[in-house]
Design a protein around this motif. Structure first.
Motif, PDB file in Angstrom:
ATOM      1  N   PHE A  39      30.360  -9.891  60.267  1.00 53.57           N
ATOM      2  CA  PHE A  39      31.364  -9.758  59.219  1.00 53.57           C
ATOM      3  C   PHE A  39      31.543 -11.105  58.546  1.00 53.57           C
ATOM      4  O   PHE A  39      31.155 -12.142  59.087  1.00 53.57           O
ATOM      5  CB  PHE A  39      32.680  -9.204  59.760  1.00 53.57           C
ATOM      6  N   LEU A  40      32.127 -11.076  57.364  1.00 50.77           N
ATOM      7  CA  LEU A  40      32.310 -12.289  56.582  1.00 50.77           C
ATOM      8  C   LEU A  40      33.625 -12.969  56.921  1.00 50.77           C
ATOM      9  O   LEU A  40      34.618 -12.305  57.219  1.00 50.77           O
ATOM     10  CB  LEU A  40      32.291 -11.959  55.091  1.00 50.77           C
ATOM     11  N   GLY A  41      33.635 -14.280  56.833  1.00 54.59           N
ATOM     12  CA  GLY A  41      34.846 -15.037  57.090  1.00 54.59           C
ATOM     13  C   GLY A  41      35.946 -14.710  56.097  1.00 54.59           C
ATOM     14  O   GLY A  41      37.119 -14.596  56.464  1.00 54.59           O
ATOM     15  N   SER A  42      35.594 -14.528  54.836  1.00 55.13           N
ATOM     16  CA  SER A  42      36.603 -14.214  53.820  1.00 55.13           C
ATOM     17  C   SER A  42      37.227 -12.842  54.056  1.00 55.13           C
ATOM     18  O   SER A  42      38.425 -12.653  53.828  1.00 55.13           O
ATOM     19  CB  SER A  42      35.989 -14.284  52.424  1.00 55.13           C
ATOM     20  N   GLU A  43      36.429 -11.887  54.544  1.00 50.54           N
ATOM     21  CA  GLU A  43      36.977 -10.560  54.858  1.00 50.54           C
ATOM     22  C   GLU A  43      37.937 -10.629  56.037  1.00 50.54           C
ATOM     23  O   GLU A  43      38.961  -9.950  56.049  1.00 50.54           O
ATOM     24  CB  GLU A  43      35.849  -9.573  55.175  1.00 50.54           C
ATOM     25  N   ALA A  44      37.619 -11.451  57.026  1.00 49.40           N
ATOM     26  CA  ALA A  44      38.497 -11.602  58.181  1.00 49.40           C
ATOM     27  C   ALA A  44      39.844 -12.186  57.752  1.00 49.40           C
ATOM     28  O   ALA A  44      40.902 -11.716  58.189  1.00 49.40           O
ATOM     29  CB  ALA A  44      37.848 -12.489  59.239  1.00 49.40           C
ATOM     30  N   VAL A  45      39.818 -13.171  56.875  1.00 52.31           N
ATOM     31  CA  VAL A  45      41.062 -13.773  56.388  1.00 52.31           C
ATOM     32  C   VAL A  45      41.862 -12.749  55.589  1.00 52.31           C
ATOM     33  O   VAL A  45      43.092 -12.650  55.736  1.00 52.31           O
ATOM     34  CB  VAL A  45      40.772 -15.031  55.540  1.00 52.31           C
ATOM     35  N   ASP A  46      41.187 -11.953  54.764  1.00 50.42           N
ATOM     36  CA  ASP A  46      41.872 -10.908  53.988  1.00 50.42           C
ATOM     37  C   ASP A  46      42.580  -9.919  54.904  1.00 50.42           C
ATOM     38  O   ASP A  46      43.728  -9.546  54.677  1.00 50.42           O
ATOM     39  CB  ASP A  46      40.878 -10.157  53.094  1.00 50.42           C
ATOM     40  N   VAL A  47      41.886  -9.473  55.950  1.00 48.97           N
ATOM     41  CA  VAL A  47      42.453  -8.486  56.874  1.00 48.97           C
ATOM     42  C   VAL A  47      43.626  -9.075  57.648  1.00 48.97           C
ATOM     43  O   VAL A  47      44.677  -8.436  57.780  1.00 48.97           O
ATOM     44  CB  VAL A  47      41.356  -7.961  57.840  1.00 48.97           C
ATOM     45  N   VAL A  48      43.476 -10.293  58.157  1.00 48.22           N
ATOM     46  CA  VAL A  48      44.546 -10.931  58.928  1.00 48.22           C
ATOM     47  C   VAL A  48      45.761 -11.174  58.038  1.00 48.22           C
ATOM     48  O   VAL A  48      46.902 -10.891  58.432  1.00 48.22           O
ATOM     49  CB  VAL A  48      44.044 -12.246  59.571  1.00 48.22           C
ATOM     50  N   LEU A  49      45.541 -11.660  56.832  1.00 47.56           N
ATOM     51  CA  LEU A  49      46.644 -11.934  55.915  1.00 47.56           C
ATOM     52  C   LEU A  49      47.370 -10.648  55.524  1.00 47.56           C
ATOM     53  O   LEU A  49      48.608 -10.609  55.519  1.00 47.56           O
ATOM     54  CB  LEU A  49      46.116 -12.651  54.673  1.00 47.56           C
ATOM     55  N   ALA A  50      46.629  -9.595  55.230  1.00 48.53           N
ATOM     56  CA  ALA A  50      47.250  -8.318  54.886  1.00 48.53           C
ATOM     57  C   ALA A  50      48.059  -7.773  56.059  1.00 48.53           C
ATOM     58  O   ALA A  50      49.154  -7.224  55.867  1.00 48.53           O
ATOM     59  CB  ALA A  50      46.182  -7.310  54.469  1.00 48.53           C
ATOM     60  N   HIS A  51      47.546  -7.929  57.268  1.00 50.31           N
ATOM     61  CA  HIS A  51      48.262  -7.433  58.447  1.00 50.31           C
ATOM     62  C   HIS A  51      49.558  -8.209  58.684  1.00 50.31           C
ATOM     63  O   HIS A  51      50.587  -7.616  59.009  1.00 50.31           O
ATOM     64  CB  HIS A  51      47.364  -7.519  59.680  1.00 50.31           C
ATOM     65  N   ILE A  52      49.505  -9.523  58.509  1.00 46.16           N
ATOM     66  CA  ILE A  52      50.704 -10.339  58.697  1.00 46.16           C
ATOM     67  C   ILE A  52      51.772  -9.979  57.666  1.00 46.16           C
ATOM     68  O   ILE A  52      52.950  -9.843  57.995  1.00 46.16           O
ATOM     69  CB  ILE A  52      50.348 -11.842  58.627  1.00 46.16           C
TER      70      ILE A  52
END
Length: 142
Positions: A39-52
Motif C-alpha cells: 500500500f502507499l504511504g499517502s493512502e495510509a495517512v489519508d485513512v488514519v487522518l479520516a479515522h481520527i
C-alpha cells in the motif's frame, strides 16, 4: 476490571484495524519492478487522518496531516507494517522513516486472515495427523 481495555489501547487497536481494512493492498509497480501486497504511504495517512477526524479522538480540534504522519511512523516502529525494500540503481534503499508519498510502498507484517473456529482447526489438525495422504501436486508454472 479485566473486561475493558484501556482507552489508549482501544484507540490504538481501532486505528490499526481501520488501517488494515480500509487501505488498498495490492500489487504495485515501482521503477519497473513489481511488489506484491503493498500500500502507499499517502493512502495510509489519508485513512488514519479520516479515522481520527471521524472518531473525534481529538475532540473538535483540527488535526494536521503531519500528526497523522507521526502516527504512521509510530505504527511502523511498532511493527504493524514495514517499508518495502526498493533498490535504486542496484543499491539498497532502506526507508527508516515513514514517508507521506505516493512513491513509498509499505506492507503489513501481521495481516488479519479470515480464521476458522478453534474447533475446526483442532479437528482438521487431528485429521491430518491420523491419516497420511500421499498426494503430489506439480509445481506452479507460469
Amino acid at each position: 476490571m479485566a473486561g475493558k481495555p484501556f482507552r489508549a489501547t482501544y484507540i490504538w487497536t481501532n486505528i490499526i484495524n481501520n488501517l488494515q481494512t480500509q487501505v488498498e493492498v495490492k500489487r504495485r509497480r515501482h521503477n519497473l519492478k513489481i511488489y506484491h501486497d503493498c500500500f502507499l504511504g499517502s493512502e495510509a495517512v489519508d485513512v488514519v487522518l479520516a479515522h481520527i477526524i471521524q472518531s473525534k479522538f481529538c475532540g473538535d480540534a483540527e488535526v494536521p496531516r503531519s500528526k497523522a504522519v507521526r502516527l504512521c511512523q509510530a505504527l511502523m516502529e511498532a511493527r504493524v507494517f514495514e517499508a518495502v525494500d526498493t533498490k535504486v540503481f542496484g543499491k539498497e534503499k532502506r526507508q527508516a522513516k515513514f514517508e507521506d508519498s505516493s512513491c513509498s510502498l509499505y506492507r503489513f507484517l501481521n495481516r488479519p486472515t479470515p480464521s476458522a473456529s478453534s474447533s475446526e482447526t483442532i479437528e482438521s489438525g487431528y485429521d491430518s495427523l491420523s491419516t497420511q495422504r500421499n498426494t503430489y501436486s506439480p509445481p506452479y508454472q507460469r
